[in-house]
Design a protein around this motif. Structure first.
Motif, PDB file in Angstrom:
ATOM      1  N   ALA A 184       0.875  -1.332  -0.093  1.00 36.17           N
ATOM      2  CA  ALA A 184       0.001   0.055  -0.149  1.00 36.17           C
ATOM      3  C   ALA A 184       0.796   1.274  -0.073  1.00 36.17           C
ATOM      4  O   ALA A 184       0.497   2.383  -0.525  1.00 36.17           O
ATOM      5  N   LEU A 185       2.072   1.119   0.561  1.00 39.65           N
ATOM      6  CA  LEU A 185       2.906   2.400   0.589  1.00 39.65           C
ATOM      7  C   LEU A 185       3.655   2.426  -0.821  1.00 39.65           C
ATOM      8  O   LEU A 185       4.407   3.676  -0.850  1.00 39.65           O
ATOM      9  N   GLN A 186       3.743   1.697  -1.626  1.00 38.04           N
ATOM     10  CA  GLN A 186       4.724   1.725  -2.883  1.00 38.04           C
ATOM     11  C   GLN A 186       4.483   3.072  -3.749  1.00 38.04           C
ATOM     12  O   GLN A 186       5.388   3.601  -4.034  1.00 38.04           O
ATOM     13  N   PRO A 187       2.997   3.428  -3.646  1.00 34.28           N
ATOM     14  CA  PRO A 187       2.862   4.499  -4.594  1.00 34.28           C
ATOM     15  C   PRO A 187       3.348   5.897  -3.961  1.00 34.28           C
ATOM     16  O   PRO A 187       3.903   6.762  -4.554  1.00 34.28           O
ATOM     17  N   VAL A 188       3.395   5.855  -2.572  1.00 28.38           N
ATOM     18  CA  VAL A 188       3.731   6.981  -1.740  1.00 28.38           C
ATOM     19  C   VAL A 188       5.581   6.919  -1.798  1.00 28.38           C
ATOM     20  O   VAL A 188       6.160   8.017  -2.250  1.00 28.38           O
ATOM     21  N   ILE A 189       6.140   5.906  -1.780  1.00 30.08           N
ATOM     22  CA  ILE A 189       7.611   5.695  -1.863  1.00 30.08           C
ATOM     23  C   ILE A 189       7.909   6.212  -3.206  1.00 30.08           C
ATOM     24  O   ILE A 189       9.155   6.880  -3.503  1.00 30.08           O
ATOM     25  N   ARG A 190       7.291   5.675  -4.313  1.00 28.76           N
ATOM     26  CA  ARG A 190       7.679   5.815  -5.652  1.00 28.76           C
ATOM     27  C   ARG A 190       7.647   7.634  -6.047  1.00 28.76           C
ATOM     28  O   ARG A 190       8.284   8.235  -6.443  1.00 28.76           O
ATOM     29  N   GLU A 191       6.507   8.222  -5.336  1.00 26.93           N
ATOM     30  CA  GLU A 191       6.385   9.565  -5.478  1.00 26.93           C
ATOM     31  C   GLU A 191       7.540  10.502  -4.763  1.00 26.93           C
ATOM     32  O   GLU A 191       7.864  11.471  -5.115  1.00 26.93           O
ATOM     33  N   LEU A 192       7.550   9.888  -3.321  1.00 26.41           N
ATOM     34  CA  LEU A 192       8.829  10.657  -2.726  1.00 26.41           C
ATOM     35  C   LEU A 192      10.244  10.464  -3.504  1.00 26.41           C
ATOM     36  O   LEU A 192      10.823  11.394  -3.616  1.00 26.41           O
ATOM     37  N   ARG A 193      10.450   9.238  -3.984  1.00 22.98           N
ATOM     38  CA  ARG A 193      11.656   9.011  -4.933  1.00 22.98           C
ATOM     39  C   ARG A 193      11.891   9.888  -6.015  1.00 22.98           C
ATOM     40  O   ARG A 193      12.832  10.630  -6.209  1.00 22.98           O
ATOM     41  N   ALA A 194      10.658   9.885  -6.761  1.00 24.55           N
ATOM     42  CA  ALA A 194      10.823  10.666  -7.828  1.00 24.55           C
ATOM     43  C   ALA A 194      10.908  12.091  -7.449  1.00 24.55           C
ATOM     44  O   ALA A 194      11.609  13.050  -8.161  1.00 24.55           O
ATOM     45  N   SER A 195      10.341  12.589  -6.500  1.00 27.53           N
ATOM     46  CA  SER A 195      10.276  14.340  -6.212  1.00 27.53           C
ATOM     47  C   SER A 195      11.837  14.403  -5.528  1.00 27.53           C
ATOM     48  O   SER A 195      12.094  15.477  -6.191  1.00 27.53           O
ATOM     49  N   ILE A 196      12.148  13.541  -4.903  1.00 24.45           N
ATOM     50  CA  ILE A 196      13.601  13.858  -4.326  1.00 24.45           C
ATOM     51  C   ILE A 196      14.481  13.920  -5.421  1.00 24.45           C
ATOM     52  O   ILE A 196      15.270  14.874  -5.435  1.00 24.45           O
ATOM     53  N   LYS A 197      14.272  13.120  -6.241  1.00 26.58           N
ATOM     54  CA  LYS A 197      15.446  13.037  -7.312  1.00 26.58           C
ATOM     55  C   LYS A 197      15.156  14.369  -8.322  1.00 26.58           C
ATOM     56  O   LYS A 197      16.225  14.885  -8.619  1.00 26.58           O
ATOM     57  N   SER A 198      14.081  14.731  -8.566  1.00 24.02           N
ATOM     58  CA  SER A 198      13.439  15.874  -9.504  1.00 24.02           C
ATOM     59  C   SER A 198      14.168  17.055  -8.728  1.00 24.02           C
ATOM     60  O   SER A 198      14.978  17.894  -9.282  1.00 24.02           O
ATOM     61  N   TYR A 199      13.884  17.259  -7.297  1.00 25.46           N
ATOM     62  CA  TYR A 199      14.583  18.394  -6.748  1.00 25.46           C
ATOM     63  C   TYR A 199      15.814  18.561  -6.737  1.00 25.46           C
ATOM     64  O   TYR A 199      16.595  19.525  -7.056  1.00 25.46           O
ATOM     65  N   SER A 200      16.639  17.362  -6.489  1.00 28.09           N
ATOM     66  CA  SER A 200      18.192  17.454  -6.563  1.00 28.09           C
ATOM     67  C   SER A 200      18.609  17.866  -7.754  1.00 28.09           C
ATOM     68  O   SER A 200      19.703  18.289  -7.845  1.00 28.09           O
ATOM     69  N   ALA A 201      18.088  17.240  -9.116  1.00 28.30           N
ATOM     70  CA  ALA A 201      18.604  17.540 -10.368  1.00 28.30           C
ATOM     71  C   ALA A 201      18.233  18.924 -10.622  1.00 28.30           C
ATOM     72  O   ALA A 201      19.266  19.657 -10.973  1.00 28.30           O
ATOM     73  N   LYS A 202      17.295  19.627 -10.202  1.00 29.79           N
ATOM     74  CA  LYS A 202      16.818  20.905 -10.625  1.00 29.79           C
ATOM     75  C   LYS A 202      17.744  21.776  -9.912  1.00 29.79           C
ATOM     76  O   LYS A 202      18.187  22.806 -10.165  1.00 29.79           O
ATOM     77  N   MET A 203      17.644  21.831  -8.423  1.00 28.55           N
ATOM     78  CA  MET A 203      18.368  22.634  -7.670  1.00 28.55           C
ATOM     79  C   MET A 203      19.934  22.216  -7.260  1.00 28.55           C
ATOM     80  O   MET A 203      20.630  23.177  -6.968  1.00 28.55           O
TER      81      MET A 203
END
Length: 133
Positions: free
Chosen positions: A83-102
């Motif tokens: 049940a947590l997999q969608p949340v973990i996927r979103e967190l992983r993608a968001s953190i990766k996106s932030y790190s790349a952009k900033m």
């Protein structure tokens, strides 16, 4: 420090994420579906029990990772993680996106919200996301 911290509010129906440098402004924020209600619904479906009973069981006995004790808890932990997999996927993608952009690494994850009380969740997220939690 130029490193960033992610604050994750694991709520009942939604998860909110805010990322920024300690003492500085929030550079990135988003909210997405997923939280404690999804976990309760998953347990209710798996064990074929009413949602209110699943909610109560989750709050008093629920655990993931190294905190799991007993066969029912192991079964429930598997349900929680699915049940947590969608949340973990979103967190992983968001953190990766932030790190790349900033061009700034996220070096720590801070948890809050009711679902953050799930035993073993911080350790599980630390392993899944590769961040001290």
């Amino acid at each position: 420090s130029d490193d960033a911290v992610a604050i994750v509010d694991l709520g009942h129906e939604r998860t909110s994420l805010a990322i920024g440098r300690p003492g500085g402004p929030v550079d990135f924020a988003r909210t997405f579906l997923g939280g404690g209600l999804a976990l309760s619904k998953a347990v209710a479906a798996e064990f074929k029990i009413p949602l209110s009973e699943a909610q109560s069981w989750k709050e008093s006995h629920g655990a993931v990772g190294t905190e799991v004790v007993g066969p029912d808890a192991e079964r429930a932990a598997g349900v929680f993680m699915r049940a947590l997999q969608p949340v973990i996927r979103e967190l992983r993608a968001s953190i990766k996106s932030y790190s790349a952009k900033m061009r700034r690494p996220v070096t720590k994850l801070l948890l809050c919200g009711g679902t953050s009380k799930l035993l073993g969740l911080a350790g599980q997220l630390e392993r899944d996301l590769g961040l001290p939690t």
